[in-house]
Write an enzyme that holds these catalytic residues in place. Structure first.
Site, PDB file in Angstrom:
ATOM      1  N   CYS A  76       0.844  -1.204   0.000  1.00 58.33           N
ATOM      2  CA  CYS A  76       0.000   0.000   0.000  1.00 58.33           C
ATOM      3  C   CYS A  76       0.877   1.251   0.000  1.00 58.33           C
ATOM      4  O   CYS A  76       1.736   1.406   0.881  1.00 58.33           O
ATOM      5  CB  CYS A  76      -0.905   0.009   1.224  1.00 58.33           C
ATOM      6  SG  CYS A  76      -1.865   1.533   1.392  1.00 58.33           S
ATOM      7  N   CYS A  82      -0.889   6.680   6.604  1.00 59.54           N
ATOM      8  CA  CYS A  82      -2.230   6.451   7.139  1.00 59.54           C
ATOM      9  C   CYS A  82      -2.145   5.671   8.454  1.00 59.54           C
ATOM     10  O   CYS A  82      -1.265   4.837   8.633  1.00 59.54           O
ATOM     11  CB  CYS A  82      -3.042   5.680   6.099  1.00 59.54           C
ATOM     12  SG  CYS A  82      -4.595   5.036   6.713  1.00 59.54           S
ATOM     13  N   CYS A  85      -3.924   0.706   8.916  1.00 58.10           N
ATOM     14  CA  CYS A  85      -3.282  -0.609   8.983  1.00 58.10           C
ATOM     15  C   CYS A  85      -2.056  -0.573   9.892  1.00 58.10           C
ATOM     16  O   CYS A  85      -1.352   0.436   9.958  1.00 58.10           O
ATOM     17  CB  CYS A  85      -2.857  -1.080   7.589  1.00 58.10           C
ATOM     18  SG  CYS A  85      -4.226  -1.468   6.496  1.00 58.10           S
ATOM     19  N   CYS A 407     -14.607  -7.061  21.316  1.00 54.19           N
ATOM     20  CA  CYS A 407     -13.754  -6.409  20.322  1.00 54.19           C
ATOM     21  C   CYS A 407     -12.525  -5.784  20.972  1.00 54.19           C
ATOM     22  O   CYS A 407     -11.751  -5.107  20.305  1.00 54.19           O
ATOM     23  CB  CYS A 407     -14.539  -5.354  19.541  1.00 54.19           C
ATOM     24  SG  CYS A 407     -15.214  -4.039  20.585  1.00 54.19           S
TER      25      CYS A 407
END
Length: 450
Positions: A76, A82, A85, A407
């Site tokens: 990527c 960013c 990830c 989560c």
């Protein structure tokens, strides 16, 4: 032996020994923990020290001196900018082991329990799995993602976690803003119009678009619809969401349909669900089916049980268990979600499920007062986990089994420890990777009272 003072900006050679909760490598320097962005377990790296704190040091991998055989070249172009990830520099197998061990270590260290996480169920394909994209917007216009630990928007043309439909609609919205001179929202001043671009997709290749704005409308709404429809043939609706509050909340308080429909249909575990813009829905449908099948397996349903589904959302977990249970009762604090859950039950011809609005503690207490004694209680709380009174109320209802879907490993571990103090033993735990390449991980646990 006198230790040298650790200085910010220095670049010592360190051995990465493991991983932190957010996917950074963990090393040690003069007895202090060093969190190494981009490090892989077993590697020796030169680490640039970015911040030296009193209890820990933060840095990033500057140069790999002795690389791991698990290291990959990132696929990527935005990976270093960013903040989405965390694992694109390593193999998926290494990522899965990092996540599995993180859950197991959290349960041991925070919960004080010796519960092996027997397996982690990874995704068959860790690319383009997200069925929902939320792109922040800033002056430029820039439409993309936040740089790690900032609110600085990185303009992106594509994201390997998102659908190609989301990428096309995002680009169309940005082009519309440029061509029609539409202003972007400014967080500091609270001025400007467009705050977020939101795209929801389903398994049939259909998309629902929502523009979140600081106002009741925007200029050139008809042109926006035209740009979007031209970019994406599977588009079924365009919605305008209103958020005029000076906050960081993405979704709006009110919605208006500009074209088409304001919902999207999708299938999960053989059932059909109606999704509006604010509906909660797991973002990786293939892995969600694996998670829900594991939850049903842990519930050990034989056909006559009463199942209480707390934090039920639009009813997905409870409704997927309804065919194996006697009765399903769902509770959720969001009124619209409860209405969606009722409609979803009706749409799928499920007659043995009922839903009501209330927070988890209130719902459990109400049912207990009515004399309802569930055989199985399923909880799927938000990241903050269960409040202490919810743990106590659930345990007081004395279910045979508790299925905990989480989560966040840290709050899960804390809550498992609280249940243990009330006599509920965690029998088994399995991790399910719903969010490949990010630091997030889901876990499902089976609890019972010996």
């Amino acid at each position: 032996m006198v230790q040298m003072k650790v200085k910010e900006g220095s670049c010592p050679s360190l051995l990465v020994e493991g991983y932190s909760s957010d996917g950074a490598g963990v090393a040690r320097l003069n007895g202090q923990v060093v969190f190494v962005t981009g490090g892989i377990r077993g590697e020796t790296c030169k680490v640039r020290l970015d911040k030296v704190g009193r209890s820990a040091i933060w840095g990033h991998m500057e140069e790999v001196e002795c690389p791991s055989d698990q290291r990959l070249e990132s696929d990527c172009p935005y990976y270093q900018q960013c903040g989405g990830c965390r694992f694109r520099h390593m193999t998926y197998a290494e990522e899965l082991e990092a996540k599995r061990s993180r859950v197991e270590e959290s349960i041991r260290r925070i919960g004080g329990l010796s519960v092996p996480v027997s397996e982690i169920l990874g995704a068959e394909c860790p690319q383009r799995y997200r069925n929902k994209a939320q792109f922040p917007v800033s002056k430029g216009p820039k439409v993309g993602f936040y740089r790690a630990r900032t609110h600085q928007v990185i303009d992106v043309d594509d994201c390997l976690l998102q659908s190609e439909s989301a990428a096309r609609l995002r680009t169309a919205a940005r082009d519309w803003m440029k061509d029609c001179h539409i202003s972007a929202y400014d967080e500091k001043s609270g001025t400007g119009l467009v705050r977020h671009v939101y795209v929801r997709t389903n398994r049939n290749g259909e998309s629902l678009f929502c523009l979140l704005v600081n106002g009741k409308g925007v200029p050139h709404e008809a042109e926006l619809v035209e740009y979007l429809r031209k970019a994406e043939s599977g588009l079924v609706g365009v919605v305008l969401g209103v958020n005029e509050k000076k906050n960081n909340v993405i979704l709006g308080d009110a919605y208006r349909t500009l074209w088409g429909q304001d919902f999207l249909m999708d299938t999960l575990c053989g059932l059909s669900f109606r999704l509006s813009v604010p509906s909660f829905y797991q973002i990786n449908p293939d892995q969600t089916e694996i998670l829900y099948r594991k939850a049903a397996e842990f519930a050990q349903l034989s056909g006559g049980e009463t199942v209480l589904d707390l934090y039920c959302g639009i009813g997905t977990i409870g409704l997927t268990m309804a065919g194996q249970a006697g009765t399903v009762i769902g509770a959720e604090v969001v009124p619209q979600a409860i209405e969606d859950a009722k409609e979803n039950a009706k749409r799928n011809g499920i007659l043995n499920a009922r839903f009501f609005c209330g927070d988890a503690g209130e719902a459990a207490r109400k049912l207990a007062a009515e004399g309802v004694r569930p055989d199985v209680i399923c909880v799927d709380p938000p990241r903050k986990g269960l409040a202490p009174d919810v743990v106590e109320t659930v345990a007081s209802m004395a279910p045979k089994r508790i299925v905990y879907v989480s989560c966040d490993p840290a709050t899960l571990a804390r809550d498992l420890g609280r249940f243990a103090a009330l006599g509920y033993e965690t029998e088994k735990a399995v991790a399910v990777d719903l969010f490949p390449r990010t630091a997030h991980i889901e876990t499902v646990c089976a609890l019972s009272k010996p």
